[in-house]
Design a protein around this motif. Structure first.
Motif, PDB file in Angstrom:
ATOM      1  N   LEU A  39       9.273   2.835  -3.121  1.00  0.00           N
ATOM      2  CA  LEU A  39       8.669   1.708  -2.408  1.00  0.00           C
ATOM      3  C   LEU A  39       8.352   0.553  -3.346  1.00  0.00           C
ATOM      4  O   LEU A  39       8.474  -0.615  -2.958  1.00  0.00           O
ATOM      5  CB  LEU A  39       7.394   2.178  -1.693  1.00  0.00           C
ATOM      6  CG  LEU A  39       7.591   3.137  -0.525  1.00  0.00           C
ATOM      7  CD1 LEU A  39       6.253   3.513   0.088  1.00  0.00           C
ATOM      8  CD2 LEU A  39       8.496   2.515   0.528  1.00  0.00           C
ATOM      9  N   GLU A  40       7.952   0.859  -4.562  1.00  0.00           N
ATOM     10  CA  GLU A  40       7.686  -0.200  -5.527  1.00  0.00           C
ATOM     11  C   GLU A  40       8.951  -1.010  -5.813  1.00  0.00           C
ATOM     12  O   GLU A  40       8.910  -2.242  -5.907  1.00  0.00           O
ATOM     13  CB  GLU A  40       7.143   0.405  -6.817  1.00  0.00           C
ATOM     14  CG  GLU A  40       6.749  -0.626  -7.864  1.00  0.00           C
ATOM     15  CD  GLU A  40       6.157   0.003  -9.100  1.00  0.00           C
ATOM     16  OE1 GLU A  40       5.908  -0.733 -10.078  1.00  0.00           O
ATOM     17  OE2 GLU A  40       5.958   1.230  -9.095  1.00  0.00           O
ATOM     18  N   GLU A  42      11.509  -1.320  -3.697  1.00  0.00           N
ATOM     19  CA  GLU A  42      11.830  -2.067  -2.490  1.00  0.00           C
ATOM     20  C   GLU A  42      10.927  -3.291  -2.332  1.00  0.00           C
ATOM     21  O   GLU A  42      11.383  -4.346  -1.874  1.00  0.00           O
ATOM     22  CB  GLU A  42      11.699  -1.159  -1.261  1.00  0.00           C
ATOM     23  CG  GLU A  42      12.781  -0.101  -1.159  1.00  0.00           C
ATOM     24  CD  GLU A  42      14.160  -0.702  -0.989  1.00  0.00           C
ATOM     25  OE1 GLU A  42      14.293  -1.684  -0.231  1.00  0.00           O
ATOM     26  OE2 GLU A  42      15.103  -0.209  -1.632  1.00  0.00           O
ATOM     27  N   LEU A  43       9.667  -3.168  -2.700  1.00  0.00           N
ATOM     28  CA  LEU A  43       8.756  -4.308  -2.602  1.00  0.00           C
ATOM     29  C   LEU A  43       9.159  -5.428  -3.560  1.00  0.00           C
ATOM     30  O   LEU A  43       8.977  -6.619  -3.250  1.00  0.00           O
ATOM     31  CB  LEU A  43       7.326  -3.863  -2.881  1.00  0.00           C
ATOM     32  CG  LEU A  43       6.674  -2.980  -1.816  1.00  0.00           C
ATOM     33  CD1 LEU A  43       5.352  -2.421  -2.320  1.00  0.00           C
ATOM     34  CD2 LEU A  43       6.457  -3.765  -0.527  1.00  0.00           C
ATOM     35  N   ALA A  51       2.868  -4.442   0.704  1.00  0.00           N
ATOM     36  CA  ALA A  51       2.171  -3.166   0.786  1.00  0.00           C
ATOM     37  C   ALA A  51       0.821  -3.356   1.446  1.00  0.00           C
ATOM     38  O   ALA A  51       0.113  -4.333   1.196  1.00  0.00           O
ATOM     39  CB  ALA A  51       2.001  -2.557  -0.603  1.00  0.00           C
ATOM     40  N   PRO A 336       2.292   6.202   2.790  1.00  0.00           N
ATOM     41  CA  PRO A 336       2.550   4.801   2.412  1.00  0.00           C
ATOM     42  C   PRO A 336       2.513   3.878   3.615  1.00  0.00           C
ATOM     43  O   PRO A 336       2.873   4.259   4.726  1.00  0.00           O
ATOM     44  CB  PRO A 336       3.955   4.873   1.799  1.00  0.00           C
ATOM     45  CG  PRO A 336       4.595   6.044   2.477  1.00  0.00           C
ATOM     46  CD  PRO A 336       3.503   7.025   2.741  1.00  0.00           C
ATOM     47  N   VAL A 338       3.735  -0.003   4.609  1.00  0.00           N
ATOM     48  CA  VAL A 338       4.416  -1.249   4.286  1.00  0.00           C
ATOM     49  C   VAL A 338       4.475  -2.099   5.540  1.00  0.00           C
ATOM     50  O   VAL A 338       4.614  -1.589   6.656  1.00  0.00           O
ATOM     51  CB  VAL A 338       5.833  -0.994   3.737  1.00  0.00           C
ATOM     52  CG1 VAL A 338       5.777  -0.365   2.366  1.00  0.00           C
ATOM     53  CG2 VAL A 338       6.644  -0.128   4.680  1.00  0.00           C
ATOM     54  N   LEU A 371      12.987   0.430   6.947  1.00  0.00           N
ATOM     55  CA  LEU A 371      12.095   1.167   6.057  1.00  0.00           C
ATOM     56  C   LEU A 371      10.807   1.554   6.773  1.00  0.00           C
ATOM     57  O   LEU A 371      10.324   2.681   6.632  1.00  0.00           O
ATOM     58  CB  LEU A 371      11.795   0.323   4.824  1.00  0.00           C
ATOM     59  CG  LEU A 371      10.924   0.984   3.751  1.00  0.00           C
ATOM     60  CD1 LEU A 371      11.573   2.265   3.253  1.00  0.00           C
ATOM     61  CD2 LEU A 371      10.671   0.027   2.592  1.00  0.00           C
ATOM     62  N   LEU A 375       9.788   5.463   7.334  1.00  0.00           N
ATOM     63  CA  LEU A 375       8.525   6.031   6.859  1.00  0.00           C
ATOM     64  C   LEU A 375       7.743   6.642   8.002  1.00  0.00           C
ATOM     65  O   LEU A 375       7.059   7.668   7.834  1.00  0.00           O
ATOM     66  CB  LEU A 375       7.701   4.944   6.162  1.00  0.00           C
ATOM     67  CG  LEU A 375       8.253   4.421   4.834  1.00  0.00           C
ATOM     68  CD1 LEU A 375       7.381   3.274   4.317  1.00  0.00           C
ATOM     69  CD2 LEU A 375       8.321   5.536   3.800  1.00  0.00           C
TER      70      LEU A 375
END
Length: 534
Positions: A39-40, A42-43, A51, A336, A338, A371, A375
């Motif tokens: 995720l980091e 993708e961000l 986030a 998570p 997002v 995404l 998730l």
């Protein structure tokens, strides 16, 4: 025979693994640490993603412990935030709506496989205010404030003021006090870097000397100085040398002890008569030396800080309810969140003129929606599998490991209408926190051992291992159980097991044979009597 060409039309089904579908399968198998790293990335890559660090009540379900036929009811979370709803419910024309969670069982309505829509996974929350920048001239304090703001937590000053000293740092602090020559310090620092966590040097010392390119006598001289460092016993190349260094520090090293340490293999084999003859002392004096050796530390370096080990963070929490049922919920710390920043999307879209930029934004939007949806399904699939495990292993949570039932992937998969490969991916690298401790989800899948009684339920192999360990732990020096005796006792309890299976389980638990255990217990008794006499 004449050959002819013709056209035919055939209708068939074939599973196409799109790149998004392949990534979704990997997403399902990720541990919480791997998911956070993904995720980091993708961000950083997708400007439309952000986030949501708010921690709210986790998705949960309750299971009735009184009925095995009771299907757990999932409690839907509160309504999601407006940004989350928009991200999940709209602009999904470019998404792949196939049920990626269970490829082998495609459904006509992928969202129908869950009790609620995608938007209901994460509770309603508002973005917390970020910590204001520190108005102080101290750059260090401002840096701490900035770190605290980024993590969403208060600054812990003690975390920066207190740190556990590692063995390497402790030895490096003593180096300039013991060695003054630059060459000696260089060799000493190299040897410090070669010491492992227990305080030992590699056994192949000649290779170290060769790597240094220094005379062997010079390195040995430096090593002899380093072996006087604290803690006593460091820089040893063997267990015998480590014990000898500690005895020298206590001024207890003499020729008798030297001969004793040269024959440690006899002590490991509990061959005390041969050891007594090799050392050439009386048995009482031999037992005194053994008692003194037992008080030494075979791994002196372990009392210092070592490498940071990532603690296990459970993905699922299981706790008992007041009515006797079990509450199963996802851990909010590993759940998570997002969001799709639609305000930023609207602003950028208005300022975008070229078709290439609009296509890029559309691709980012589709990826972000995928995404969020992925998730969502990942979290709900983990919850469904965890609920079924708790339902199947209700006796374990209520009474203990001896009541663990045999369970395989197919049983869980059939109960929740999924394929067993999907269950296998879900339970990989996932942990469950229960009132009886933290267990990997695969721990609850054990093979079956037949019952000695016709028609009786089979027993879990893990429960049988636990019972064998309990029997051995309850032994006395006068009544050590052999593998054959353990088989007889288990059969009286209704467990039909072969002797070789008992031996295999015992060896897997690193439990020695009955002959070795009898020697160990006798040695412990004799050493204890010797210590009492002293």
């Amino acid at each position: 025979m004449a050959l002819a060409t013709k056209l035919e039309m055939r209708q068939g089904q074939q599973l196409v693994m799109t790149p998004q579908l392949q990534q979704a399968i990997r997403l399902l198998q990720f541990s919480n640490i791997e998911l956070a790293q993904f995720l980091e990335t993708e961000l950083e890559r997708n400007p439309l993603l952000e986030a949501d660090d708010n921690t709210d009540a986790p998705v949960r379900a309750e299971r009735d412990s009184e009925s095995d036929d009771h299907i757990p009811e999932r409690a839907a979370a509160e309504s999601a935030a407006d940004n989350t709803s928009d991200a999940s419910a709209s602009d999904t024309s470019g998404d792949d709506d196939s049920d990626w969670v269970d490829l082998e069982r495609p459904a006509a309505d992928p969202e129908g496989t869950f009790d609620t829509e995608y938007e209901n996974l994460y509770p309603d929350s508002t973005r917390t205010e970020q910590m204001q920048d520190a108005t102080t001239t101290d750059s260090g304090w401002a840096s701490l404030r900035q770190r605290g703001a980024g993590s969403g937590e208060d600054v812990n000053i003690e975390a920066y003021l207190q740190s556990e000293t590692s063995l390497r740092d402790h030895l490096s602090e003593q180096l300039p006090l013991a060695l003054s020559e630059p060459v000696d310090r260089l060799i000493g620092q190299y040897l410090i870097d070669m010491v492992d966590e227990a305080g030992y040097l590699p056994a192949d010392f000649d290779r170290i000397v060769e790597s240094l390119g220094a005379p062997h006598a010079k390195v040995e001289q430096v090593l002899s100085r380093l072996q006087t460092f604290d803690p006593p016993g460091v820089f040893a190349r063997s267990l015998a040398e480590c014990l000898a260094l500690q005895l020298k520090d206590q001024n207890r090293y003499d020729p008798i002890v030297a001969r004793f340490l040269e024959n440690l293999d006899l002590l490991a084999g509990h061959n005390l008569p041969a050891l007594r003859r090799a050392v050439d002392i009386e048995m009482d004096e031999l037992l005194e030396i053994i008692a003194e050796i037992k008080r030494l530390n075979p791994k002196p370096g372990l009392k210092f800080g070592s490498e940071y080990l990532q603690p296990v963070v459970p993905d699922v929490l299981v706790r008992a309810a007041q009515d006797g049922s079990w509450i199963v919920e996802l851990n909010s710390e590993t759940l998570p969140r997002v969001l799709v920043n639609r305000t930023y999307l609207t602003t950028v879209t208005k300022a975008t003129g070229s078709a290439a930029d609009r296509n890029y934004l559309l691709e980012c939007l589709q990826t972000a929606n995928w995404l969020v949806k992925s998730l969502d399904q990942r979290a709900r699939t983990i919850l469904r599998v965890a609920e079924e495990i708790v339902r199947q292993q209700d006796a374990f949570f209520t009474h203990g490991v001896q009541f663990l039932r045999p369970l395989n992937l197919r049983t869980v998969a059939d109960a929740i209408s999924m394929h067993e490969s999907t269950v296998s991916r879900v339970t990989s690298n996932k942990y469950m926190a229960t009132p009886r401790g933290i267990f990997e989800m695969k721990y609850f899948f054990t093979s079956a051992i037949a019952s000695a009684e016709d028609g009786a339920e089979s027993h879990s192999s893990e429960a049988v291992r636990h019972r064998i360990k309990q029997m051995i732990d309850g032994e006395s020096s006068a009544s050590v159980l052999s593998d054959d005796k353990i088989v007889e006792l288990l059969k009286t309890d209704g467990i039909d097991i072969a002797r070789r299976t008992v031996a295999k389980y015992r060896e897997a638990m690193r439990i020695p044979s009955s002959v070795q255990r009898r020697r160990d217990k006798r040695l412990v008794v004799r050493v204890s009597q010797s210590e009492e006499a002293l």
